[in-house]
Scaffold this motif. Structure first.
Motif, mmCIF file in Angstrom:
data_model
loop_
_atom_site.group_PDB
_atom_site.id
_atom_site.type_symbol
_atom_site.label_atom_id
_atom_site.label_comp_id
_atom_site.label_asym_id
_atom_site.label_seq_id
_atom_site.Cartn_x
_atom_site.Cartn_y
_atom_site.Cartn_z
ATOM 1 N N LYS A 67 0.824 -1.193 -0.126
ATOM 2 C CA LYS A 67 0.012 -0.026 0.015
ATOM 3 C C LYS A 67 0.933 1.230 -0.047
ATOM 4 O O LYS A 67 0.530 2.106 -0.735
ATOM 5 C CB LYS A 67 -0.952 0.096 1.109
ATOM 6 C CG LYS A 67 -1.985 -1.213 1.186
ATOM 7 C CD LYS A 67 -2.778 -1.275 2.418
ATOM 8 C CE LYS A 67 -3.869 -2.360 2.516
ATOM 9 N NZ LYS A 67 -4.666 -2.426 3.579
ATOM 10 N N GLU A 95 0.989 3.931 -2.911
ATOM 11 C CA GLU A 95 0.474 5.351 -2.669
ATOM 12 C C GLU A 95 1.676 6.317 -3.346
ATOM 13 O O GLU A 95 1.403 7.372 -3.903
ATOM 14 C CB GLU A 95 0.468 5.632 -1.179
ATOM 15 C CG GLU A 95 -0.001 7.065 -0.772
ATOM 16 C CD GLU A 95 -0.250 7.069 0.708
ATOM 17 O OE1 GLU A 95 -0.525 8.203 1.125
ATOM 18 O OE2 GLU A 95 -0.164 6.478 1.358
ATOM 19 N N ARG A 121 -2.863 5.003 -5.381
ATOM 20 C CA ARG A 121 -3.555 4.369 -4.393
ATOM 21 C C ARG A 121 -5.181 4.758 -4.613
ATOM 22 O O ARG A 121 -5.986 3.802 -4.317
ATOM 23 C CB ARG A 121 -3.213 5.209 -3.067
ATOM 24 C CG ARG A 121 -4.185 4.517 -1.813
ATOM 25 C CD ARG A 121 -3.706 5.288 -0.508
ATOM 26 N NE ARG A 121 -4.165 4.543 0.615
ATOM 27 C CZ ARG A 121 -3.808 4.883 1.797
ATOM 28 N NH1 ARG A 121 -2.775 5.684 2.005
ATOM 29 N NH2 ARG A 121 -4.646 4.045 2.786
ATOM 30 N N GLU A 140 -7.781 1.733 -4.652
ATOM 31 C CA GLU A 140 -8.860 1.604 -3.635
ATOM 32 C C GLU A 140 -10.204 1.766 -3.959
ATOM 33 O O GLU A 140 -11.175 1.612 -3.295
ATOM 34 C CB GLU A 140 -8.540 2.533 -2.422
ATOM 35 C CG GLU A 140 -7.158 2.014 -1.926
ATOM 36 C CD GLU A 140 -6.800 2.666 -0.646
ATOM 37 O OE1 GLU A 140 -7.417 3.706 -0.209
ATOM 38 O OE2 GLU A 140 -5.770 2.374 0.083
ATOM 39 N N TYR A 158 -6.829 -4.131 -3.675
ATOM 40 C CA TYR A 158 -5.403 -4.728 -3.841
ATOM 41 C C TYR A 158 -5.777 -6.284 -4.512
ATOM 42 O O TYR A 158 -4.587 -6.758 -4.952
ATOM 43 C CB TYR A 158 -4.599 -4.606 -2.705
ATOM 44 C CG TYR A 158 -4.233 -3.056 -2.401
ATOM 45 C CD1 TYR A 158 -3.355 -2.372 -2.880
ATOM 46 C CD2 TYR A 158 -5.185 -2.481 -1.296
ATOM 47 C CE1 TYR A 158 -2.985 -0.988 -2.628
ATOM 48 C CE2 TYR A 158 -4.872 -1.247 -0.976
ATOM 49 C CZ TYR A 158 -3.687 -0.515 -1.807
ATOM 50 O OH TYR A 158 -3.548 0.723 -1.524
#
Length: 616
Positions: free
Chosen positions: A470, A474, A479, A483, A489
């Motif tokens: 993550k 990002e 991200r 998301e 993911y």
């Protein structure tokens, strides 16, 4: 147009013979935990011989009982005994044969695993080695079905064992009649074997020619199915062209097999002629004994059947050896592929372990490289040092040798002259797989795995650090996109494998590759024109992003667009197989050489493009 193969090559000899390849398969079954394959195969052969013997004696035994006027009870007992014997042996044989399949498949799958491991880990130069690729293609054919050599060889060995056992038993039986019969049958069958053995080897002697045709067809089929080529095929109307190319390749492939079959049929004809001769002689001799009253009716039936059975055993042995010979050729091809020479050291090399925070130095000393078959060097006498923490840009026109330099630094290729050193040690002495762990890279072609987004970032499906995934996603600016997906993911990529998988855009894919490079956290980062499809401004922005997130790491940026790498500590320009200029962006502009001239041309083009966009 398919290139015709006309060069006549000397018939290659297999590296291993039938005995060696049979022993290889036996050892593989033993070491892979499938010992039952050996036991069941032997038991199957014994039961096949037992069933044959029961059938051989059933009619003579009943006829003998009738001749001596045995009581009805004895006659019925004889018949019932043989019927029960046939039923029991047949049932046992059926059960054993039904249970041999699974173990044989497991052994074949073990060979498949070995080939896949070889293909995935072989030294990089082998990937472009034409002979290795042909061996790999042919080896894949030898394991892709139940009828392929890697599995069918067990049936051949079982049948051959049964034939040998039956041969021994029948020899002892027929010796009591006339040993000369045995000699006649043996001579004719050996001649048949020698003829068949040579003719049936045609396919192996021309296996590279066959593999060439198969490669052409596989390539065309692959391109037709490639999703990345779907738009081109439709826009440019390539379907008729692809069909024409495939048709020509198939025509050549069919012609090859027609020629091969015309050779194989002569082996069959020779076998039929010799079988007729030996059977005619044997039957004539037995009929003569009956006429002379030297054989009774029951004995005649026994020996008449035994002669036919004996010829079948002998023919089975010779046919088995012919079949085993052809299968052995395939197994030899597989073994040659598995044992193909590795120019790099792996298990035998010096072990090293990458430390992300350690400062390493890579130095090229008088490095030259020439691709096999080329008439001149791609790079000549390169002397270059990548200092710890330095950001190095490699620029130049397309085809100048930038990617080749990257491959030398990363250890994909070894120089034909000179050395590549890691902290003063020649990388040829290292375990090459260990050396690869020193690098994280994003190449021109993206390798998206058929898996989840998380597995593509971690390049693994076991022990994934999701927090790290993550964090890298990002940093790569992806991200929000990830998301927003229902599965996040765990969303699958690659629609060729998974229904419902998503397709990322070009820019999103580049960011995913950036996240993957960050996740590995290697001491060196290499970017080999991964943004070539972007416009210059977008590419420059992406490179700046890489620069910010890889602060403190040694990095190599390869590009043919000079403006994208202005931030680098040092820039080298590759031209005429060497380093023509070296310095910072400002230093090279002041130098007024090729770099400055090329930069001026490119910057003018970019400005014109921006002006055109503004008018719109």
């Amino acid at each position: 147009m398919i290139k015709e193969i006309t060069k006549k090559e000397k018939d290659p000899k297999p590296k291993y013979n039938m005995g060696q390849n049979s022993w290889f398969m036996i050892k593989l079954a033993w070491t892979s935990g499938e010992k039952k394959v050996l036991v069941l195969s032997l038991l199957s052969a014994i039961l096949a011989v037992a069933l044959n013997l029961v059938n051989l004696y059933v009619s003579p035994a009943i006829l003998s009982a009738v001749e001596r006027h045995a009581p009805v009870a004895d006659l019925l007992l004889t018949i019932v005994g043989f019927v029960l014997g046939i039923m029991l042996v047949s049932a046992a044989s059926t059960y054993v044969n039904a249970n041999t399949l699974y173990g044989r498949i497991s052994v074949r799958c073990e060979i498949l695993n070995l080939l896949n491991r070889k293909a995935a880990t072989t030294s990089y130069p082998n990937v472009d080695d034409d002979r290795y690729r042909k061996l790999l293609t042919k080896s894949s054919e030898c394991i892709n079905t139940n009828q392929a050599a890697a599995e069918a060889i067990w049936t051949t060995l079982t049948t051959l064992t049964a034939n040998l056992l039956g041969f021994i038993i029948y020899v002892s039986l027929l010796t009591s009649v006339q040993p000369l019969l045995i000699l006649i049958i043996l001579v004719t069958t050996v001649i048949s074997y020698l003829i068949g053995n040579y003719l049936n080897g045609y396919g192996y002697r021309h296996r590279e020619e066959e593999a060439e045709y198969e490669r052409h067809m596989d390539y065309i089929t692959g391109r037709a199915r490639d999703l990345s080529a779907a738009k081109d095929i439709r826009i440019f109307g390539l379907r008729p062209w692809l069909e024409d190319l495939y048709g020509k390749a198939m025509e050549s492939y069919t012609a090859f097999h027609s020629k091969a079959q015309s050779v194989y049929i002569w082996a069959k004809i020779a076998d039929l002629v010799l079988a007729f001769l030996r059977n005619a002689i044997a039957y004539a001799y037995l009929i003569g004994l009956v006429i002379q009253n030297d054989l009774g009716v029951a004995e005649f039936l026994l020996f008449f059947t035994a002669v036919g059975g004996f010829t079948q055993w002998v023919a089975g042995i010779l046919g088995g050896f012919n079949t085993l010979h052809k299968q052995s050729l395939d197994i030899s091809t597989v073994r040659e592929c598995l044992e193909y020479d590795e120019p790099f050291k792996f298990d035998g090399g010096e072990h090293i372990e990458a430390e992300a925070d350690r400062k390493y130095e890579i130095r090229l000393e008088n490095v030259s490289f020439c691709y096999p078959g080329a008439d001149k060097n791609t790079l000549t006498n390169i002397n270059l040092t990548l200092h710890p923490g330095e950001k190095l840009a490699v620029v130049g026109l397309n085809g100048a040798g930038k990617t080749t330099l990257m491959k030398l630094i990363c250890g994909f290729l070894d120089p034909t002259e000179g050395r590549v050193l890691l902290d003063g040690k020649d990388i040829r002495n290292f375990n090459r797989a260990d050396y690869y762990t020193m690098f994280s890279a994003v190449f021109q072609s993206f390798s998206i795995l058929a898996g989840t987004i998380a597995t593509n970032v971690a390049q693994n499906d076991v022990g994934i650090d999701m927090e790290r995934v993550k964090e890298c996603i990002e940093k790569a600016g992806l991200r929000a996109k990830i998301e927003s997906l229902p599965e996040g993911y765990e969303t699958y990529l690659n629609r060729e494998v998974y229904e419902g998988a998503i397709l990322l855009s070009g820019g999103e894919t580049q960011r995913l590759m950036l996240a993957r490079a960050l996740y590995k956290n290697a001491p060196f980062i290499v970017l080999d024109e991964p943004t070539a499809a972007l416009d210059p401004i977008a590419e420059s922005d992406m490179y700046q992003k890489y620069n910010e997130m890889t602060s403190g790491r040694s990095s190599i940026y390869i590009s043919h667009r000079l403006a994208s790498t202005r931030f680098c500590d040092r820039i080298i320009m590759i031209d005429n197989a060497g380093i023509s200029e070296e310095g910072t962006h400002d230093e090279l502009l002041k130098l007024g050489g090729k770099y400055a001239g090329l930069y001026e041309v490119q910057s003018k083009y970019y400005k014109e493009g921006e002006a055109d966009n503004g008018e719109e």
